[in-house]
Enzyme design. Structure first.
Site, PDB file in Angstrom:
ATOM      1  N   GLU A  49       0.831  -1.431   0.166  1.00 53.62           N
ATOM      2  CA  GLU A  49       0.093  -0.018   0.115  1.00 53.62           C
ATOM      3  C   GLU A  49       0.892   1.335   0.061  1.00 53.62           C
ATOM      4  O   GLU A  49       0.411   2.314  -0.512  1.00 53.62           O
ATOM      5  CB  GLU A  49      -1.018   0.106   1.205  1.00 53.62           C
ATOM      6  CG  GLU A  49      -2.150  -1.133   1.199  1.00 53.62           C
ATOM      7  CD  GLU A  49      -1.659  -2.317   1.665  1.00 53.62           C
ATOM      8  OE1 GLU A  49      -2.487  -3.060   1.758  1.00 53.62           O
ATOM      9  OE2 GLU A  49      -0.515  -2.673   2.151  1.00 53.62           O
ATOM     10  N   GLN A 112      -9.490  -6.043  11.760  1.00 56.67           N
ATOM     11  CA  GLN A 112      -8.910  -4.997  10.945  1.00 56.67           C
ATOM     12  C   GLN A 112      -9.656  -3.755  11.065  1.00 56.67           C
ATOM     13  O   GLN A 112      -9.632  -3.011   9.875  1.00 56.67           O
ATOM     14  CB  GLN A 112      -9.010  -5.254   9.461  1.00 56.67           C
ATOM     15  CG  GLN A 112      -8.034  -6.661   9.159  1.00 56.67           C
ATOM     16  CD  GLN A 112      -7.925  -7.003   7.651  1.00 56.67           C
ATOM     17  OE1 GLN A 112      -8.535  -6.687   6.766  1.00 56.67           O
ATOM     18  NE2 GLN A 112      -6.499  -7.451   7.262  1.00 56.67           N
ATOM     19  N   MET A 486      24.599   8.176   1.747  1.00 58.26           N
ATOM     20  CA  MET A 486      24.612   9.429   2.430  1.00 58.26           C
ATOM     21  C   MET A 486      24.765   9.344   4.024  1.00 58.26           C
ATOM     22  O   MET A 486      25.126  10.342   4.631  1.00 58.26           O
ATOM     23  CB  MET A 486      23.197  10.116   2.449  1.00 58.26           C
ATOM     24  CG  MET A 486      22.959  11.864   2.662  1.00 58.26           C
ATOM     25  SD  MET A 486      24.361  12.543   1.791  1.00 58.26           S
ATOM     26  CE  MET A 486      23.404  13.105   0.304  1.00 58.26           C
TER      27      MET A 486
END
Length: 590
Positions: A49, A112, A486
């Site tokens: 998602e 859920q 980085m």
């Protein structure tokens, strides 16, 4: 009256939606069932998602349209939160439909269930929980208006399952141009503020025009107007990371990107200017460095669609609230109407100073071209840009986050808006692959390339499965230095070389991984292999992972260290040599 799920799809169709990025689950199965029975809206099945939101961002940023996401309740909604915050920080218009347990179970810790509106309130521009069927259509139309109007951003609509099943009335969207009952952002700038801005600019001796993602969000017209205004005035122009492409990179008035890894000349222009015009940028910390030392001697003009951004970080003399395109149109008209004489001769000494800063060649690097030599990451990105430019194709570049992102910003020249997709405000590793996927869906004939690091690409590598399913020819160009680059750079420069947990041990074989995902895997280990790999990557008709093995200890320069002022840049070894040479010739006084 239709079932709520059909009302949702009718509203999406009437809003011009053509593509949804999503992942099914129990709470949204009524919508998926309705999707199955229609042919107007295409659904792209992602593998996570978070990737659905990033793909919708890539779709939105490459087209200017609203991206649409569909996820289920509970973990489906919570997995989307990172993408929602990313879209909020970078002002990307997204409408995210989340499933929810039936209304009578809300608050009962049902299976859920999550407090989606509570969780996403700080992650969105606005959100809704639909509890009445009669509100459904109006909420959907409102969501699109809010997402795309003013400063764009993500909107969540939480949809209980019973609302999707029960009959609901439908009303079409308001007519274009009809005023919204409550959300009416200011679009037209105050004429008095525009006149004052022109007065300051015409009196400037060392001006700079500084633009951000707001110009791109305002549409292609805004970028065209920016180019017209910059050329009309003869002034230098710089873009933020999010604003690249708003002004042509090849234009001689462009002084490069500014900020933490921006060019020396752009940052010095900001430091030394006497009048600064900011259009569509928010004075974030990656631009300003230490706020108390930011551009200390300049008069500042700030134009932004979001009034809360003005005087938020930096106090300005002339605030202008309005849409970037309308602001630029007004500035052009006022500049031409103002009788105050302005000669480019008055800023000629400023341009000479800028050329002296440019002479340092802050992005210079040395690449050993001997066969067998190690590839420098700067050279890899530069050659990627040069070879893709040779093709004459429409090229859209996305990135993950890290050194590779900054090198892409530094060495790829963007001539047009909407061709550069990167996570600026949130800095989300895992953004680039799904964003490229969304851009490819929207632009099927474009060459969509994700410039990645070997650590970032693994954050959403499962989306290679989506590329395979929909035969999307996205190219993943990995600068593989076997480090979280980085992080390693900061540890070297700011933490005494203590490389705590920044080495990417046990990396996968990316060529074999590509094969496992039904894609083509390529690898360049040394300099003579680089160009052939890039050309083969471009020529291949399907998805590709190109593993470019680059120097492990290369740092990204210039760099403004965290906590330093924006004129306190660290230059790399090659740039320091140039700076010393130019300074010795008496041309630069830093």
């Amino acid at each position: 009256m239709k079932p709520g799920a059909e009302v949702v799809l009718q509203a999406l169709k009437d809003q011009g939606v053509e593509v949804i990025f999503g992942y099914p689950g129990g709470a949204v199965l009524p919508i998926y069932d309705a999707l199955f029975q229609q042919n107007h809206i295409r659904h792209i099945l992602v593998r996570h998602e978070q990737a659905a939101v990033h793909a919708a961002e890539g779709y939105a940023r490459s087209t200017g349209k609203v991206g649409v996401v569909l996820v289920t309740s509970g973990p489906g909604a919570t997995n989307a939160v990172t993408g929602l915050v990313d879209a909020l920080m970078d002002s990307i218009p997204i409408v995210c439909l989340t499933g929810q347990v039936p209304t009578h179970l809300i608050g009962n810790d049902a299976f859920q269930e999550a407090d989606t509106t509570g969780i996403t309130r700080p992650a969105t521009k606005h959100n809704y929980l639909v509890k009445r069927s009669e509100d459904l259509a109006a909420v959907l139309h409102d969501a699109f208006h809010i997402a795309r109007s003013g400063r764009p951003g993500p909107v969540v609509i939480d949809l209980p399952k019973d609302i999707l099943i029960k009959p609901a009335p439908y009303a079409p969207p308001p007519k274009p141009g009809a005023p919204h009952r409550s959300y009416r952002p200011v679009l037209d700038p105050d004429p008095a503020a525009i006149r004052e801005a022109v007065r300051l600019l015409k009196g400037a001796r060392q001006p700079i025009i500084y633009t951000g993602g707001g110009v791109i969000n305002a549409g292609p017209e805004a970028s065209a107007l920016l180019t017209e205004f910059v050329r009309l005035t003869g002034m230098p122009c710089t873009n933020t990371l999010m604003g690249l492409g708003a002004f042509p990179a090849s234009d001689p008035q462009f002084v490069g990107m500014l900020g933490m890894h921006g060019t020396y000349e752009a940052n010095m222009c900001m430091w030394q200017c006497d009048v600064m015009l900011n259009i569509g940028a928010r004075f974030d910390d990656r631009i300003t460095g230490r706020l108390d030392k930011f551009s200390p001697n300049s008069k500042k003009i700030h134009a932004d669609i979001d009034p809360s951004s003005i005087n938020k970080n930096v106090k300005v003399e002339v605030p202008i609230v309005g849409d970037a395109a309308r602001v630029l149109r007004a500035l052009i008209a006022a500049w031409k109407e103002d009788a105050t004489p302005f000669s480019r001769a008055q800023i000629e000494p400023w341009w000479r100073r800028i050329e002296e800063w440019r002479a340092i060649r802050c992005l210079a690097f040395t690449q050993d071209m001997t066969p067998g030599a190690i590839i420098k990451p700067q050279h890899a990105v530069k050659r990627l840009f040069e070879i893709t430019r040779e093709t004459g194709r429409d090229v859209i570049v996305s990135t993950e986050v890290g050194q590779h992102q900054m090198w892409a910003a530094q060495y790829i020249g963007f001539e047009k808006p909407n061709k550069w997709l990167t996570s600026g405000g949130l800095g989300t590793m895992g953004y680039g692959l799904p964003a490229a996927m969304g851009a490819q869906i929207a632009n099927p004939d474009a060459l969509c390339i994700d410039v990645a690091g070997e650590a970032s690409i693994l954050m959403n590598i499962q989306e290679m499965g989506t590329l395979a399913q929909y035969r999307l020819p996205v190219k993943v160009f990995i600068l593989n230095n076997e480090y979280m680059g980085m992080v390693r750079q900061w540890q070297e420069l700011l933490h005494g070389g203590r490389y705590s947990e920044s080495y990417s041990d046990a990396l996968p074989d990316f060529v074999k991984l590509a094969d496992a995902f039904h894609a083509k895997g390529l690898r360049a280990r040394s300099i003579e292999e680089l160009d052939p790999v890039i050309r083969e990557m471009i020529a291949h008709p399907g998805p590709v992972i190109a593993d470019i093995c680059v120097a492990k200890d290369e740092n990204c320069f210039p760099m403004i260290p965290s906590g330093a002022a924006h004129n306190e840049m660290i230059l790399g070894p090659d740039q320091e040599k140039n700076a010393a040479r130019v300074t010795d010739e008496g041309k630069v006084l830093v």
